[in-house]
Design a protein around this motif. Structure first.
Motif, short mmCIF file in Angstrom:
data_model
loop_
_atom_site.label_atom_id
_atom_site.label_comp_id
_atom_site.label_asym_id
_atom_site.label_seq_id
_atom_site.Cartn_x
_atom_site.Cartn_y
_atom_site.Cartn_z
N THR A 175 -32.21 -13.98 -67.83
CA THR A 175 -32.26 -14.43 -66.52
C THR A 175 -30.60 -15.12 -67.92
O THR A 175 -30.91 -16.42 -68.42
N THR A 191 -28.62 -18.49 -66.40
CA THR A 191 -29.25 -20.03 -65.78
C THR A 191 -27.75 -20.29 -65.59
O THR A 191 -27.02 -21.28 -66.64
N TYR A 250 -25.47 -8.18 -58.06
CA TYR A 250 -27.08 -8.69 -56.87
C TYR A 250 -27.02 -9.01 -56.12
O TYR A 250 -25.94 -8.91 -54.89
N THR A 267 -32.42 -12.58 -54.01
CA THR A 267 -33.64 -13.11 -53.11
C THR A 267 -34.64 -13.84 -53.10
O THR A 267 -35.60 -14.29 -52.22
N THR A 276 -31.33 -17.64 -56.25
CA THR A 276 -31.75 -16.13 -57.52
C THR A 276 -31.84 -15.05 -56.95
O THR A 276 -31.76 -15.15 -55.86
N GLU A 280 -31.19 -10.90 -58.27
CA GLU A 280 -31.66 -9.60 -59.23
C GLU A 280 -31.01 -8.73 -59.34
O GLU A 280 -29.75 -8.39 -58.21
N ALA A 329 -31.10 -9.89 -66.09
CA ALA A 329 -31.63 -9.22 -64.67
C ALA A 329 -31.89 -9.87 -64.29
O ALA A 329 -31.54 -9.47 -62.43
N VAL A 330 -31.21 -11.40 -64.30
CA VAL A 330 -31.79 -12.15 -62.68
C VAL A 330 -30.63 -13.70 -63.46
O VAL A 330 -30.08 -13.79 -64.37
N ASN A 373 -30.18 -17.26 -61.99
CA ASN A 373 -30.30 -18.39 -61.61
C ASN A 373 -29.70 -19.47 -61.40
O ASN A 373 -28.54 -19.84 -62.47
#
Length: 528
Positions: A41, A43, A195, A198, A207, A209, A230-231, A233
């Motif tokens: 993730t 951030t 992305y 979500t 957020t 994904e 993958a994420v 934030n």
């Protein structure tokens, strides 16, 4: 490469004015360490909430920072200003006609195909003044019509546009369902980007994904690379000290920091990229009924300020006076339109101008004309941190010294944008607008006022308008001397006042990436 836009305050486009702090990045701190790791993730910390997430309604810097993950542009631009493929694979421009051919197999996040007709619908929606897009007259010329045939779109311009492709590199494209019902874009995404949004919790986090099928990024970039998160934030943290603490503890992977917070991060040897950007730009409300509609008041408010001192304070000694209005690399033009024409710091001249204009000093120290006190509402953004607050307090004290009653209001970016584009409840604002080329500023510096246009100050300067009309007829950089003349006409008249350029830092921790105003999503690599 990616899009070039504002970061600190952009007046929706601003940057539009939002308009933001952006520029071509260079190493400014430590070197990223570690090897790329799968997933993870990423951030990113922002100091302002983006508000409504419709990517074509505002050009505020926070919205750009968020929407870059979910939306693509038709073309990209590399660090040298050369166009690169993105949604479009080929393009030509001949006079008043531009043609772009779209890549095959582009899919929206809802699984539908992004077609040439979708692209044409996007551009025609922006072109319609009734839709009040902040991009019209800024990143996209007024009066363009677009038609689609097969996988090609053809743009017919109403006037020459020497930097058209630079503008297109700033226009996020929306998919069909979002065009059909724009209300769905306020808290969700519907684009072709790498992305998909979500979760959206305003003033807290957003957020995204990863879309593993994504394969049409800038110059053919894909997400099939080790280290792609993958994420993503995005956390909203208004306080710079808190943001710095999160970076130093490893809870944040990217954050733009200013002043003492940047010094802390540099001292910790975080991965850092730096750029030069406009950080101080003063705008006046020219609309009837505001004291700043009086040219004498605008000039007095300008001459009362020690702009060199303000530049030093707002940049914490790491910048200097402004040199031009379009400063984001790659620049369409490079020149100094400010130094030779900026009104001098002269308190006596400021007082004399107000006296001559009929603003008489009252017993309480506030000037009055025809029974109306000289009172102004002054807006400045909280995103500039303690340095911005200190500079604003200096300005307020200087204006009070010449008999102005000042209502200073420190606000977040959405609040300032609402004031300058919607309510009109302001007289002076500090809103740096960062763009690549001088033609991207035309809508902000002339023409139609909100809500139909983006000329939020209501500037009407005939010398500027004459010069830009001439410059628009000249190809590319051939027109730069005339663009310089146009900008200087505004500044000499104190219609608006750029006063500071400074070094802006984007820091990284536990990740590496490219940053040119916004982080390039396909460049992110998580490190372990």
């Amino acid at each position: 490469m990616t899009r070039k836009r504002t970061v600190a305050a952009a007046v929706t486009a601003v940057s539009a004015l939002a308009l933001a702090l952006a520029g071509c990045s260079s190493d400014g701190g430590g070197t990223p360490t570690g090897e790329p790791v799968e997933g993870g993730t990423f951030t990113q910390i922002l100091n302002a909430d983006p508000g409504n997430l419709d990517p074509q309604m505002s050009a505020g810097s926070a919205l750009f920072d968020v929407s870059v993950f979910a939306y693509d542009t038709l073309v990209a631009v590399d660090a040298e200003g050369k166009p690169q493929s993105q949604l479009a694979s080929d393009w030509t421009q001949d006079g008043l006609t531009a043609t772009l051919t779209l890549n095959d197999g582009i899919l929206c996040s809802d699984g539908t195909e992004f077609t040439a007709q979708t692209a044409a619908d996007n551009l025609n929606w922006i072109s319609d003044p009734a839709n009040q897009s902040a991009f019209l007259g800024a990143f996209f010329p007024v009066g363009v019509t677009t038609v689609a045939e097969g996988n090609t779109i053809t743009l017919t311009l109403s006037a020459p546009a020497p930097f058209l492709l630079l503008g297109l590199a700033n226009l996020p494209m929306v998919c069909d369902a979002g065009l059909a019902d724009r209300s769905t874009l306020a808290a969700a995404s519907n684009g072709t980007g790498p992305y998909v949004l979500t979760e959206a919790v305003p003033n807290d986090h957003y957020t995204f994904e990863l879309r593993e099928e994504y394969a049409w990024g800038p110059d053919g970039a894909t997400v099939d690379e080790t280290g792609i998160p993958a994420v993503v934030n995005i956390r909203i943290v208004a306080d710079g000290t808190t943001a710095t603490n999160l970076m130093l503890s490893g809870e944040g992977n990217a954050a733009q920091l200013l002043g003492p917070d940047a010094e802390r991060a540099l001292g910790a040897d975080l991965f850092a990229l730096e750029s030069s950007a406009v950080v101080g730009e003063q705008w006046y409300n020219h609309a009837e009924g505001h004291p700043t509609s009086d040219p004498a008041v605008r000039m007095a408010l300008t001459q009362a300020l020690d702009l060199d001192e303000l530049a030093n304070v707002i940049t914490t000694g790491k910048g200097g006076p402004a040199s031009a209005l379009a400063t984001v690399d790659p620049r369409g033009c490079t020149f100094d339109s400010v130094s030779d024409v900026l009104p001098d710091f002269d308190v006596d001249a400021a007082n004399a101008a107000l006296d001559a204009a009929g603003w008489k000093l009252g017993a309480d120290g506030v000037r009055v004309k025809d029974g109306t006190p000289l009172s102004i509402v002054f807006l400045y953004q909280n995103g500039l941190g303690a340095a911005g607050t200190a500079a604003a307090e200096l300005a307020i004290a200087a204006w009070e010294q010449i008999g102005v009653d000042v209502d200073g209001r420190e606000q977040d970016e959405p609040s300032i944008l609402d004031a300058i584009f919607s309510t009109g409840a302001w007289d002076v604002s500090w809103v740096p607008v960062s763009v690549n080329s001088p033609d991207q500023l035309i809508g902000f510096l002339s023409g139609i006022v909100p809500p139909e246009g983006v000329n939020f100050s209501g500037i009407q300067n005939s010398d500027y308008e004459a010069a830009i009309a001439e410059a628009m007829q000249l190809p590319g950089t051939e027109g730069c001397p005339t663009w310089q003349e146009a900008e200087s006409a505004l500044i000499e008249a104190a219609d608006m006042v750029p006063f500071a350029e400074g070094t802006v830092y984007m820091f990284g921790s536990g990740a590496e990436f490219e940053w040119t105003g916004q982080i390039a999503p396909t460049s992110i690599r998580m490190l372990g």
